[in-house]
Design an enzyme around this catalytic site. Sequence first.
Site, short mmCIF file in Angstrom:
data_model
loop_
_atom_site.label_atom_id
_atom_site.label_comp_id
_atom_site.label_asym_id
_atom_site.label_seq_id
_atom_site.Cartn_x
_atom_site.Cartn_y
_atom_site.Cartn_z
N LYS A 112 0.86 -1.19 0.00
CA LYS A 112 0.00 0.00 0.00
C LYS A 112 0.89 1.24 0.00
O LYS A 112 1.71 1.42 0.90
CB LYS A 112 -0.93 0.02 1.21
CG LYS A 112 -1.94 1.16 1.10
CD LYS A 112 -2.91 1.20 2.25
CE LYS A 112 -3.98 2.25 2.00
NZ LYS A 112 -3.44 3.56 1.62
N ASP A 129 1.56 5.46 -0.19
CA ASP A 129 0.97 6.68 0.36
C ASP A 129 1.28 7.83 -0.58
O ASP A 129 2.29 8.51 -0.44
CB ASP A 129 1.56 6.94 1.75
CG ASP A 129 0.75 7.95 2.54
OD1 ASP A 129 -0.34 8.34 2.07
OD2 ASP A 129 1.19 8.35 3.63
N GLU A 138 2.55 1.78 5.04
CA GLU A 138 1.11 1.98 5.10
C GLU A 138 0.34 0.69 5.38
O GLU A 138 -0.69 0.71 6.03
CB GLU A 138 0.63 2.53 3.75
CG GLU A 138 0.75 4.03 3.61
CD GLU A 138 -0.44 4.71 4.22
OE1 GLU A 138 -1.53 4.72 3.63
OE2 GLU A 138 -0.28 5.23 5.33
#
Length: 314
Positions: free
Chosen positions: A20, A22, A164
């Site tokens: 993930k 950011d 993340e």
Amino acid sequence: MLATLVEPHALPGGWIYEPKLDGWRCLAVAGPGGAHLFSRNRKSLDDAYPELVEALRRAARGPGIYDGEIVAIDPRTGISSFSQLHRRIPGTKGARSRRTGTSIELWLFDALWYEGLDLRQLPLVDRKAVLRDAIRFGGALRFTPAVNGTFAELYGKACAHGEEGLIGKRADSPYVSGRSADWVKLKCVNEQELVIGGWTDPRGSRTSFGALLVGYYEDGELRYAGKVGTGFDAKTLQLLERKLRPLARSTTPFTSVTKKSLLPRSTEVHWVKPTLVGQFGFAEWTPDGLLRHPRFLGLRDDKAAADVEREVRR
């Protein structure tokens, strides 16, 4: 296609994990006539990230449309940092954008269209195979891989390193517009997009303003979610003040407040039209529906204020 926030858990067979990131979600369009980047609300990002546009133009093997994330990698940690990316604000032109000194990368993870073919109904794994062949990856252009390992080890490693979290995707899922349960967010930390509805006077050595008053929309009403007084450096304070002052209004934009006492005294508050959207980190939601220990991460220009709702883990 947007991912649904869920409680972190191991996904069943037939799902893949991706890191993930950011950053700024974007659509990348490349063809014989050049390349372009667009935010999720269709604003051009070409002027803010000219080096990515040029890299994409040179790397595309044919005309296509791709989905990805523009990120800044923190050189100290080696992970994506939205606060670092915020130094390259969309709308900053050409050379001025580069002079911020922030190194930017474009991580592509999906292919929607290529050489005249609509790929959206193909399984995700097939679309990723097309993507890998369609772009000559290297330098600032990165292919977002499916990472190998169990959920426990991948999620544990991501959280331990301050990342993340993970994105989980059903491997045979088609690409659809809007939020889908076929893509899920497995986050290590709490973050939330929120609308800025006002600011308080500065105190002590603080300049420009003291704290931002923020909220989210629920049933058409802007619900107050608390005040945020950390996460600003001097430059960010000045930038936000310049953007907030022209939006001044005489009355509160918050039409839904759990308890009137939760709002600061009116003599300390300056209300604004609720048009600016920010990204905020926080520890948790309180029983009163407020953010606990929030901090400002950066402005978001890629989402309309009216679309900001509270994210709830499913």
